[in-house]
Design a protein around this motif. Structure first.
Motif, short mmCIF file in Angstrom:
data_model
loop_
_atom_site.label_atom_id
_atom_site.label_comp_id
_atom_site.label_asym_id
_atom_site.label_seq_id
_atom_site.Cartn_x
_atom_site.Cartn_y
_atom_site.Cartn_z
N GLU A 118 -31.89 40.58 -53.98
CA GLU A 118 -30.69 41.25 -54.48
C GLU A 118 -29.39 40.51 -54.16
N CYS A 119 -29.40 39.64 -53.13
CA CYS A 119 -28.13 38.99 -52.78
C CYS A 119 -28.19 37.47 -52.72
N ASP A 120 -29.38 36.89 -52.88
CA ASP A 120 -29.54 35.44 -52.94
C ASP A 120 -28.89 34.78 -51.70
N ASP A 121 -28.03 33.78 -51.90
CA ASP A 121 -27.40 33.06 -50.79
C ASP A 121 -25.99 33.56 -50.47
N SER A 122 -25.65 34.73 -50.96
CA SER A 122 -24.27 35.23 -50.82
C SER A 122 -23.84 35.41 -49.37
N PHE A 123 -24.81 35.66 -48.48
CA PHE A 123 -24.47 35.94 -47.09
C PHE A 123 -24.76 34.76 -46.16
N LEU A 124 -24.98 33.60 -46.75
CA LEU A 124 -25.30 32.42 -45.93
C LEU A 124 -24.19 32.07 -44.95
N ILE A 125 -22.95 32.25 -45.33
CA ILE A 125 -21.84 31.90 -44.43
C ILE A 125 -21.88 32.75 -43.16
N TYR A 126 -22.30 34.00 -43.28
CA TYR A 126 -22.40 34.88 -42.12
C TYR A 126 -23.63 34.52 -41.28
N TYR A 127 -24.69 34.15 -41.98
CA TYR A 127 -25.91 33.73 -41.29
C TYR A 127 -25.67 32.45 -40.50
N GLU A 128 -24.94 31.51 -41.09
CA GLU A 128 -24.64 30.25 -40.40
C GLU A 128 -23.77 30.48 -39.18
N GLN A 129 -22.90 31.48 -39.24
CA GLN A 129 -22.09 31.82 -38.08
C GLN A 129 -22.97 32.36 -36.96
N GLU A 130 -23.98 33.17 -37.33
CA GLU A 130 -24.91 33.71 -36.34
C GLU A 130 -25.71 32.58 -35.67
N ILE A 131 -26.11 31.59 -36.46
CA ILE A 131 -26.83 30.44 -35.92
C ILE A 131 -25.96 29.69 -34.92
N ALA A 132 -24.69 29.48 -35.30
CA ALA A 132 -23.77 28.73 -34.43
C ALA A 132 -23.57 29.41 -33.09
N GLU A 133 -23.70 30.73 -33.07
CA GLU A 133 -23.48 31.49 -31.84
C GLU A 133 -24.78 31.84 -31.12
N ALA A 134 -25.90 31.43 -31.67
CA ALA A 134 -27.20 31.77 -31.09
C ALA A 134 -27.36 31.12 -29.71
N ARG A 135 -28.02 31.83 -28.81
CA ARG A 135 -28.19 31.30 -27.46
C ARG A 135 -29.33 30.29 -27.40
N LEU A 136 -29.20 29.37 -26.47
CA LEU A 136 -30.23 28.36 -26.26
C LEU A 136 -31.46 28.96 -25.60
N LYS A 137 -32.63 28.45 -25.93
CA LYS A 137 -33.85 28.86 -25.26
C LYS A 137 -33.85 28.27 -23.85
N SER A 138 -34.49 28.95 -22.94
CA SER A 138 -34.52 28.47 -21.56
C SER A 138 -35.38 27.21 -21.44
N ALA A 139 -36.33 27.05 -22.36
CA ALA A 139 -37.19 25.86 -22.35
C ALA A 139 -37.75 25.63 -23.75
N VAL A 140 -37.95 24.38 -24.09
CA VAL A 140 -38.61 24.01 -25.35
C VAL A 140 -39.67 22.96 -25.03
N THR A 141 -40.68 22.87 -25.90
CA THR A 141 -41.78 21.93 -25.65
C THR A 141 -42.03 21.07 -26.88
N PRO A 142 -41.29 19.97 -27.02
CA PRO A 142 -41.61 19.05 -28.11
C PRO A 142 -42.96 18.39 -27.86
N ILE A 143 -43.65 18.04 -28.92
CA ILE A 143 -44.96 17.39 -28.84
C ILE A 143 -44.91 16.10 -29.65
N ARG A 144 -45.45 15.04 -29.09
CA ARG A 144 -45.47 13.76 -29.82
C ARG A 144 -46.82 13.07 -29.63
N TYR A 145 -47.34 12.52 -30.70
CA TYR A 145 -48.56 11.71 -30.64
C TYR A 145 -48.20 10.28 -31.00
N GLU A 146 -48.78 9.32 -30.24
CA GLU A 146 -48.54 7.91 -30.53
C GLU A 146 -49.83 7.09 -30.43
N TYR A 147 -49.95 6.17 -31.33
CA TYR A 147 -50.98 5.12 -31.25
C TYR A 147 -50.17 3.82 -31.28
#
Length: 235
Positions: A118-147
């Motif tokens: 019903e609203c498509d991308d009309s509220f993206l500007i508000y969503y992007e503001q929420e992302i900008a203010e989102a709190r950091l996770k206490s920990a993250v676990t990136p994974i990498r494989y190498e040969y």
């Protein structure tokens, strides 16, 4: 492993992610490529000694990803070969989790009693503001494989290995050369358990790709692995 096989495997990865509704987008800002040089100089430099959030932000800013997931985590898939040959000397797959807590755009709309239809991308500007203010996770676990043929050192630097977390010196040796489907299924099982569980119970396409992936992972040549057998390793 031949680079052509890894290139073809990217289609399988896309199917996997689509089949469990985890794929947000594929990188279409450049032709599909495998070489590690497809990533920006900024990202490559920062990934060697930068803070995790800055590495993540650099990658997102410069489109240094192959597949972005719906939670804004992403996968990178790359390999390099000997000049004039298809013999692989360096393979790298990486999973970078989103370092911040926030919901998807669709979930954001739902919490406000709205739907994307019903609203498509009309509220993206508000969503992007929420992302900008989102709190950091206490920990993250990136994974990498190498040969990595060039950096192989018997008993010190396994030719085929996993990095778990943001610590460069933490390596778990593998007796096989991992293919992209195997790496992606490992990440999904570890970090998206509900998606994994549902797929393994009722998604025939996903199950078939996962099970076939195991048989497509070739063994590391004996000359590059016999020393590793005295230590803990993954088959």
């Amino acid at each position: 492993m031949k680079s052509a096989a890894i290139f073809d495997a990217m289609n399988e990865v896309k199917k996997m992610l689509q089949s469990i509704e985890l794929l947000k987008k594929e990188n279409t800002t450049r032709p599909r490529s495998l070489t590690y040089s497809k990533f920006s100089e900024e990202f490559i430099k920062m990934s060697q000694d930068g803070e995790y959030e800055k590495i993540y932000q650099s990658a997102m800013k410069n489109a240094d990803y192959d597949f972005v997931l719906k939670d804004d985590s992403f996968f990178q898939l790359s390999c390099d070969t000997i000049s004039g040959s298809d013999d692989t000397i360096y393979i790298r797959y990486a999973y970078y989790p989103n370092p911040r807590y926030y919901c998807s755009y669709e979930q954001f709309l739902k919490t406000h009693g709205l739907s994307y239809e019903e609203c498509d991308d009309s509220f993206l500007i508000y969503y992007e503001q929420e992302i900008a203010e989102a709190r950091l996770k206490s920990a993250v676990t990136p994974i990498r494989y190498e040969y990595d043929l060039h950096k192989y050192v018997p008993e010190i630097h396994p030719i085929s290995h996993l990095h778990i977390g943001h610590e460069e010196d933490m390596r778990i040796a593998l007796s096989k050369i991992m293919i992209p489907q195997k790496f992606v299924s490992f990440v999904i099982r570890a970090f998206y358990y509900k998606k994994w569980k549902n797929a393994m119970q009722a998604n025939d396409l996903y199950k078939e790709i996962c099970r076939n992936a195991k048989h497509k992972c070739s063994l590391v040549p004996k000359d590059f692995f016999h020393n590793e057998k005295m230590f803990l390793y993954l088959e």
